[in-house]
Design an enzyme around this catalytic site. Structure first.
Site, PDB file in Angstrom:
ATOM      1  N   ASP A  91      30.429  37.941  -1.462  1.00 54.79           N
ATOM      2  CA  ASP A  91      31.804  37.562  -1.754  1.00 54.79           C
ATOM      3  C   ASP A  91      32.553  38.827  -2.207  1.00 54.79           C
ATOM      4  O   ASP A  91      31.926  39.798  -2.630  1.00 54.79           O
ATOM      5  CB  ASP A  91      31.779  36.511  -2.868  1.00 54.79           C
ATOM      6  N   ASP A 116      36.197  39.057  -4.118  1.00 55.48           N
ATOM      7  CA  ASP A 116      36.902  39.018  -5.408  1.00 55.48           C
ATOM      8  C   ASP A 116      36.030  38.395  -6.493  1.00 55.48           C
ATOM      9  O   ASP A 116      35.531  37.285  -6.347  1.00 55.48           O
ATOM     10  CB  ASP A 116      38.209  38.237  -5.263  1.00 55.48           C
TER      11      ASP A 116
HETATM   12 MG    MG Z   1      34.950  35.321  -5.688  1.00 56.61          MG
END
Ligand code: MG
Ligand code: ZN
Length: 200
Positions: free
Chosen positions: A22, A24
């Protein structure tokens, strides 16, 4: 393409192992709807952790939901520009991301063509499945690391092992997680340590 190779499609597992990341809250400090290069900050230890995965032979593939595109807050070109910046920053320490995949959709908040109940938005596994085809990845021997339940779910749906990090939204998200469902780690550097200890 030879006919034998074509005949094997669909049954053959990919050859490579990957760690899906992932973006952010996992790679960089979570800031709402980040797209400006000047707002991008790596979480401590992340470039070195990515480099360790590169050196161990894992593909490193970023899979990121960017509903800010769907909401009209920024466009895909701006996201791709930020991703080129991330790659340039990693270059400086000899680290590399092998692929970036983004979902620009949102099922209810999207504007126009971006309002879509798509197969790519995590917790669905679409981005991981597409990457597996494009990069010859064996999902059953691969990992998904993120800070939200949607990351855990996307990884599981793709047949990977999921790991949760406590950076970003991870602390709050970990409270939704059944005990022992997945490994939980302070940050990406520690999650990568665990992957490498068990798999190299
Ligand atoms: Mg995230
Ligand atoms: Zn999507």
């Amino acid at each position: 393409m030879t006919s034998e190779k074509f005949a094997g499609r669909g049954e053959a597992k990919g050859a490579r192992r990957a760690v899906f990341l992932d973006r952010d809250g996992t790679i960089n400090i979570e800031k709402d709807y980040l797209y400006r290069i000047e707002d991008f900050e790596f979480i401590v230890g992340v470039p070195q952790a990515i480099k360790r995965l590169n050196e161990a032979g894992f593909l490193v593939v970023v899979v990121t939901n960017q509903s800010g595109v769907a909401r009209g807050l920024f466009n895909q070109d701006q996201v791709e520009k930020l991703h080129r910046h991330i790659q340039q920053e990693l270059d400086r320490v000899g680290a590399r991301i092998d692929g970036f995949y983004l979902c620009p959709h949102h099922p209810t908040e999207g504007i126009g063509e971006f309002r879509l109940d798509c197969p790519c938005r995590k917790g669905k596994p679409g981005m991981l499945l597409q990457a597996a085809v494009e990069h010859d990845i064996d999902l059953s021997r691969s990992f998904m690391i993120g800070d939200k339940m949607a990351d855990v779910e996307a990884g599981e749906a793709a047949g990977c092992s999921s790991l949760l990090v406590l950076t970003g939204y991870g602390k709050a998200e970990s409270e939704k997680l059944e005990k022992d469902r997945v490994g939980v780690f302070a940050d990406l550097a520690q999650a990568v340590d665990s992957v490498l200890v068990e798999n190299t």
